[in-house]
Design a protein around this motif. Sequence first.
Motif, PDB file in Angstrom:
ATOM      1  N   THR A  69       0.827  -1.214   0.000  1.00  9.30           N
ATOM      2  CA  THR A  69       0.000   0.000   0.000  1.00  9.30           C
ATOM      3  C   THR A  69       0.857   1.259   0.000  1.00  9.30           C
ATOM      4  O   THR A  69       1.883   1.332   0.686  1.00  9.30           O
ATOM      5  N   SER A  70       0.420   2.262  -0.752  1.00  9.47           N
ATOM      6  CA  SER A  70       1.039   3.591  -0.653  1.00  9.47           C
ATOM      7  C   SER A  70      -0.056   4.632  -0.541  1.00  9.47           C
ATOM      8  O   SER A  70      -1.169   4.451  -1.049  1.00  9.47           O
ATOM      9  N   GLN A  71       0.263   5.709   0.144  1.00  6.57           N
ATOM     10  CA  GLN A  71      -0.684   6.812   0.322  1.00  6.57           C
ATOM     11  C   GLN A  71      -0.173   8.013  -0.454  1.00  6.57           C
ATOM     12  O   GLN A  71       0.993   8.407  -0.319  1.00  6.57           O
ATOM     13  N   HIS A  72      -1.047   8.583  -1.277  1.00  6.48           N
ATOM     14  CA  HIS A  72      -0.653   9.701  -2.131  1.00  6.48           C
ATOM     15  C   HIS A  72      -1.416  10.968  -1.736  1.00  6.48           C
ATOM     16  O   HIS A  72      -2.639  11.003  -1.805  1.00  6.48           O
ATOM     17  N   PHE A  73      -0.651  11.972  -1.329  1.00  7.98           N
ATOM     18  CA  PHE A  73      -1.205  13.293  -1.026  1.00  7.98           C
ATOM     19  C   PHE A  73      -1.036  14.148  -2.283  1.00  7.98           C
ATOM     20  O   PHE A  73       0.081  14.311  -2.783  1.00  7.98           O
ATOM     21  N   PHE A  74      -2.125  14.706  -2.792  1.00  6.92           N
ATOM     22  CA  PHE A  74      -2.013  15.473  -4.039  1.00  6.92           C
ATOM     23  C   PHE A  74      -3.089  16.552  -4.097  1.00  6.92           C
ATOM     24  O   PHE A  74      -4.155  16.430  -3.503  1.00  6.92           O
ATOM     25  N   GLY A 115      -0.691  -2.434  -9.663  1.00  6.94           N
ATOM     26  CA  GLY A 115      -1.168  -3.434  -8.719  1.00  6.94           C
ATOM     27  C   GLY A 115      -1.005  -3.114  -7.255  1.00  6.94           C
ATOM     28  O   GLY A 115      -1.318  -3.958  -6.399  1.00  6.94           O
ATOM     29  N   VAL A 116      -0.554  -1.913  -6.942  1.00  2.00           N
ATOM     30  CA  VAL A 116      -0.413  -1.508  -5.539  1.00  2.00           C
ATOM     31  C   VAL A 116      -1.716  -0.888  -5.062  1.00  2.00           C
ATOM     32  O   VAL A 116      -2.386  -0.159  -5.807  1.00  2.00           O
ATOM     33  N   GLU A 117      -2.082  -1.183  -3.828  1.00  2.00           N
ATOM     34  CA  GLU A 117      -3.258  -0.543  -3.234  1.00  2.00           C
ATOM     35  C   GLU A 117      -2.914   0.911  -2.911  1.00  2.00           C
ATOM     36  O   GLU A 117      -1.938   1.177  -2.202  1.00  2.00           O
ATOM     37  N   VAL A 118      -3.705   1.827  -3.437  1.00  2.00           N
ATOM     38  CA  VAL A 118      -3.413   3.249  -3.270  1.00  2.00           C
ATOM     39  C   VAL A 118      -4.482   3.914  -2.414  1.00  2.00           C
ATOM     40  O   VAL A 118      -5.677   3.787  -2.676  1.00  2.00           O
ATOM     41  N   ILE A 119      -4.021   4.610  -1.384  1.00  2.00           N
ATOM     42  CA  ILE A 119      -4.901   5.444  -0.568  1.00  2.00           C
ATOM     43  C   ILE A 119      -4.741   6.869  -1.081  1.00  2.00           C
ATOM     44  O   ILE A 119      -3.667   7.457  -0.956  1.00  2.00           O
ATOM     45  N   LYS A 120      -5.785   7.417  -1.679  1.00  2.00           N
ATOM     46  CA  LYS A 120      -5.713   8.765  -2.249  1.00  2.00           C
ATOM     47  C   LYS A 120      -6.150   9.779  -1.200  1.00  2.00           C
ATOM     48  O   LYS A 120      -7.215   9.660  -0.607  1.00  2.00           O
ATOM     49  N   PHE A 123      -0.532  16.205 -11.660  1.00  2.00           N
ATOM     50  CA  PHE A 123       0.629  15.317 -11.706  1.00  2.00           C
ATOM     51  C   PHE A 123       0.698  14.413 -10.481  1.00  2.00           C
ATOM     52  O   PHE A 123       1.083  13.242 -10.590  1.00  2.00           O
ATOM     53  N   GLY A 124       0.314  14.923  -9.332  1.00  2.00           N
ATOM     54  CA  GLY A 124       0.222  14.067  -8.157  1.00  2.00           C
ATOM     55  C   GLY A 124      -0.799  12.959  -8.349  1.00  2.00           C
ATOM     56  O   GLY A 124      -0.595  11.808  -7.945  1.00  2.00           O
ATOM     57  N   LEU A 125      -1.916  13.307  -9.000  1.00  2.00           N
ATOM     58  CA  LEU A 125      -2.959  12.307  -9.269  1.00  2.00           C
ATOM     59  C   LEU A 125      -2.468  11.283 -10.289  1.00  2.00           C
ATOM     60  O   LEU A 125      -2.734  10.077 -10.143  1.00  2.00           O
ATOM     61  N   LYS A 126      -1.755  11.719 -11.309  1.00  2.00           N
ATOM     62  CA  LYS A 126      -1.218  10.782 -12.303  1.00  2.00           C
ATOM     63  C   LYS A 126      -0.247   9.798 -11.652  1.00  2.00           C
ATOM     64  O   LYS A 126      -0.211   8.610 -12.010  1.00  2.00           O
ATOM     65  N   TRP A 127       0.545  10.273 -10.729  1.00  2.00           N
ATOM     66  CA  TRP A 127       1.460   9.395  -9.994  1.00  2.00           C
ATOM     67  C   TRP A 127       0.665   8.324  -9.239  1.00  2.00           C
ATOM     68  O   TRP A 127       1.001   7.144  -9.286  1.00  2.00           O
ATOM     69  N   ALA A 128      -0.410   8.733  -8.589  1.00  2.00           N
ATOM     70  CA  ALA A 128      -1.256   7.786  -7.860  1.00  2.00           C
ATOM     71  C   ALA A 128      -1.860   6.752  -8.808  1.00  2.00           C
ATOM     72  O   ALA A 128      -1.886   5.540  -8.509  1.00  2.00           O
TER      73      ALA A 128
END
Length: 350
Positions: free
Chosen positions: A83-88, A104-109, A92-97
Amino acid sequence: MKQTSFYPGPSTIHPSIPSLVKDAYDTGILSVNHRSSDFMELSFAAKSQLRSQLNVPDEYDVIFISSATEAWEILPQSLTSKTSQHFFNGAFGLKWAYTTENLGVEVIKSPFDANESLPTDQINSLADWLCVTACETSNGTMVDQNVLQELFSRRLPHQLIAVDATSALGGVILNFQLADYWFASCQKCLGLPAGLGLLIVSPAAIERGLLLGERSHYNSFLKLVENARKEQTHYTPNVLNIYLLWRTLASGPSIEVTDRRLRDRMARLNSIIQSNGALDWLVSDAYLRSPTVITLKISDPMELKERALTQKMILGNGYGEWKENTVRIANFPAMGDIQFQIFMEWISNL
């Protein structure tokens, strides 16, 4: 009269690039094998200048990659267990997420508004990585180093921090100790042609890579580290840009001087914008604005861009949800002070 590009990357390149390209050709470095001693010496010299000019800690590894976008992929494929958590707050932050999610990684937006500070109190305990965009090129915001310090202080022991520093590295002071995985492309604040990326990683990031042991990709993280520690690369590199990076850093000022210069230009522009009724900041809070990417609101961006072209100035389009009501202007170090002064005088007369 030559046009001046204020587009926020690729943008105006360092003025010494034409003569340095000739120097690179004359030395023969462009024809060497990337496993050769000549290339290894160049790699060491470029990384040494990077460490010296940008205050990169000795214990952090510096790795040459193709672009910041490649770094988006390396993190989930090689360094994330689940899991990774993306602050955006921008495109571009959203594209990274999304890139992380597609691998295949679980993403917490964790989205937040462009006129709000990054919510450091929303750290999710399930995340292996906390992912932050230092300067969001789509809207001209920046996560201040004090905010990054707070995120660093609040993170749990198992959590590492990744920072997309594409519109920050080489333009503003960065405290590399506050994160474990920094990356950027060189066509913005470093003033080079496009085609080279930098990955700067902590010992903790390397430990994470060893723990996961992923080696199934051509650019698996452990392969990158092993080659970088031999002053080699995992693929045939952009030797010209590595040479240009070395030479431009060697002749340039410290990051402290560059940071002050860009912030001073930003402050002078702010005075003009405040007295100009035609333009306004997209980001109302000056504390949240990036010193390197200026984003201004205007009712008719195309008309402003066309007027700028008559003065031989190329302004950047708005991006994402702000495409129709903003223009973006690069305040990168390669842009000369005289060029920027001409731009400000033109803006003041709108």
